[in-house]
Write a protein that holds these residues in place. Structure first.
Motif, PDB file in Angstrom:
ATOM      1  N   ARG A  61       0.854  -1.195   0.000  1.00  0.00           N
ATOM      2  CA  ARG A  61       0.000   0.000   0.000  1.00  0.00           C
ATOM      3  C   ARG A  61       0.885   1.238   0.000  1.00  0.00           C
ATOM      4  NH1 ARG A  61      -2.744  -3.745  -0.628  1.00  0.00           N
ATOM      5  NH2 ARG A  61      -4.695  -4.377   0.367  1.00  0.00           N
ATOM      6  N   SER A  62       0.496   2.227  -0.786  1.00  0.00           N
ATOM      7  CA  SER A  62       1.203   3.504  -0.763  1.00  0.00           C
ATOM      8  C   SER A  62       0.758   4.302   0.454  1.00  0.00           C
ATOM      9  CB  SER A  62       0.925   4.296  -2.042  1.00  0.00           C
ATOM     10  OG  SER A  62      -0.472   4.394  -2.260  1.00  0.00           O
ATOM     11  N   ALA A  63       1.612   5.219   0.907  1.00  0.00           N
ATOM     12  CA  ALA A  63       1.273   6.091   2.032  1.00  0.00           C
ATOM     13  C   ALA A  63       0.146   7.040   1.626  1.00  0.00           C
ATOM     14  CB  ALA A  63       2.494   6.881   2.468  1.00  0.00           C
ATOM     15  N   ALA A  64      -0.647   7.461   2.614  1.00  0.00           N
ATOM     16  CA  ALA A  64      -1.817   8.296   2.328  1.00  0.00           C
ATOM     17  C   ALA A  64      -1.446   9.583   1.590  1.00  0.00           C
ATOM     18  CB  ALA A  64      -2.549   8.613   3.633  1.00  0.00           C
ATOM     19  N   TRP A  65      -0.293  10.184   1.966  1.00  0.00           N
ATOM     20  CA  TRP A  65       0.069  11.461   1.359  1.00  0.00           C
ATOM     21  C   TRP A  65       0.316  11.348  -0.144  1.00  0.00           C
ATOM     22  CZ3 TRP A  65       4.448  12.268  -1.454  1.00  0.00           C
ATOM     23  CH2 TRP A  65       5.495  11.354  -1.279  1.00  0.00           C
ATOM     24  N   SER A  66       0.721  10.142  -0.588  1.00  0.00           N
ATOM     25  CA  SER A  66       1.088   9.982  -1.992  1.00  0.00           C
ATOM     26  C   SER A  66      -0.094   9.634  -2.893  1.00  0.00           C
ATOM     27  CB  SER A  66       2.152   8.894  -2.128  1.00  0.00           C
ATOM     28  OG  SER A  66       1.613   7.625  -1.778  1.00  0.00           O
ATOM     29  N   ASP A  73      -1.889  -0.171  -4.829  1.00  0.00           N
ATOM     30  CA  ASP A  73      -2.637  -1.192  -4.092  1.00  0.00           C
ATOM     31  C   ASP A  73      -2.372  -2.522  -4.801  1.00  0.00           C
ATOM     32  OD1 ASP A  73      -4.336  -2.723  -2.614  1.00  0.00           O
ATOM     33  OD2 ASP A  73      -6.166  -1.655  -3.136  1.00  0.00           O
ATOM     34  N   ASP A  74      -1.372  -3.272  -4.301  1.00  0.00           N
ATOM     35  CA  ASP A  74      -0.913  -4.480  -4.976  1.00  0.00           C
ATOM     36  C   ASP A  74      -1.190  -5.722  -4.142  1.00  0.00           C
ATOM     37  OD1 ASP A  74       0.061  -2.822  -6.919  1.00  0.00           O
ATOM     38  OD2 ASP A  74       2.180  -3.135  -6.462  1.00  0.00           O
ATOM     39  N   LEU A  75      -1.541  -6.798  -4.819  1.00  0.00           N
ATOM     40  CA  LEU A  75      -1.736  -8.090  -4.166  1.00  0.00           C
ATOM     41  C   LEU A  75      -1.158  -9.175  -5.069  1.00  0.00           C
ATOM     42  CD1 LEU A  75      -2.992  -9.904  -1.960  1.00  0.00           C
ATOM     43  CD2 LEU A  75      -5.101  -9.919  -3.321  1.00  0.00           C
ATOM     44  N   GLU A  76      -0.253  -9.997  -4.503  1.00  0.00           N
ATOM     45  CA  GLU A  76       0.330 -11.113  -5.232  1.00  0.00           C
ATOM     46  C   GLU A  76       0.275 -12.359  -4.354  1.00  0.00           C
ATOM     47  OE1 GLU A  76       3.963  -9.997  -7.759  1.00  0.00           O
ATOM     48  OE2 GLU A  76       3.978  -8.529  -6.139  1.00  0.00           O
ATOM     49  N   THR A  77      -0.013 -13.492  -4.984  1.00  0.00           N
ATOM     50  CA  THR A  77      -0.090 -14.756  -4.252  1.00  0.00           C
ATOM     51  C   THR A  77       0.652 -15.842  -5.019  1.00  0.00           C
ATOM     52  OG1 THR A  77      -2.273 -14.160  -3.406  1.00  0.00           O
ATOM     53  CG2 THR A  77      -1.630 -16.463  -3.231  1.00  0.00           C
TER      54      THR A  77
END
Length: 267
Positions: A61-66, A73-77
């Motif tokens: 997850r990227s930081a809120a400020w960015s 928002d990445d998901l790898e399995t």
């Protein structure tokens, strides 16, 4: 901004895929991602037993400020099967949302036909490649490396199957070093994979990659640095100027380097 964003924030997030886990125990690794000392995101890597196999999940997850500049928002399995005394790749799935980019694909191993099969889950286009074993995906490749004996001054190689291609990656074992992280002080062995190959996202951004693994049986990745060559060849964009310390604006190697450090978890 789009060009820079495609090379900056996602570049560090490849760290999430590469931090594998000890093959014989559940594990959770939490990282903080920084650029020039500024927090730009977080990553969590978890490994769990699934029957006789293992499942590795990477979330970034990227930081809120960015978010207004470049939301990630990445998901790898990655799923592995027990094979003899070790493990072998079963399947891999990724869904990466990085700025305006949206990559969604999967791959699986067909050992009967000795093929590695790919599918683009947005277009449903399919392809396959010859299976050369042992073969790993972007998430499980370091999992495999962490099971190998590593000797300073030596090289090891690993097959990484990604984007429909087989990539033979050389990994140099550089030195031993003690490092400080928010999770504590660690004696480490330092490795450098040569991963300058084509992929999606920023996993294979051009530039040196260095990984500090604990110098023990677990080989936990406690710190990772990625330098992205020519990241700011056109100068630092105005929206990043406010986050760039004056002391590093003239330090090109530091300006081009992203760092991931272990901040906690169970391992």
């Amino acid at each position: 901004m789009t060009k820079l964003a495609h090379r900056l924030l996602p570049a560090v997030f490849f760290f999430a895929f590469s931090a594998g886990a000890n093959a014989y125990a559940a594990e959770t690794l939490n990282y903080q991602l920084t650029w020039t000392g500024v927090k730009i995101g977080t990553s969590t890597l978890s490994t769990a037993a699934t029957g006789s196999g293992v499942e590795i999940t990477s979330k970034v997850r990227s930081a809120a400020w960015s978010a207004p500049f470049y939301k990630v928002d990445d998901l790898e399995t990655s799923k592995l099967d027990r094979e003899g005394k070790g493990f072998a790749l079963h399947s891999y799935k990724m869904k990466l949302r990085e700025g305006r980019n949206d990559w969604h694909r999967a791959a699986s191993v067909n050992r009967k036909s000795k093929r590695f099969e790919f599918v683009n889950l947005k277009t449903f286009e399919k392809s396959s490649a010859k299976l050369v074993e042992p073969a790993w995906d972007p998430v499980s490749c370091l999992f495999h490396l962490r099971q190998l004996p590593l000797a300073v001054g030596r090289e090891v190689e690993v097959n990484v199957l990604d984007k429909g291609k087989l990539n033979r990656i050389k990994v140099s074992v550089l030195r031993r070093e003690t490092v400080q992280t928010p999770a504590g002080s660690f004696r480490t062995i330092v490795i450098s994979p040569n991963m300058d190959i084509e992929s999606e996202g920023l996993f294979y951004a051009r530039g040196p990659l260095t990984i500090w693994l604990t110098d023990d049986a677990k080989k936990v990745p406690v710190m990772i640095e990625k330098r992205i060559n020519d990241l700011f060849r056109d100068g630092v964009p105005a929206y990043l100027q406010q986050f760039t310390p004056a002391s590093v604006k003239s330090n090109i190697p530091r300006m081009e380097t992203i760092r991931a450090v272990l901040v906690g978890g169970s391992y």
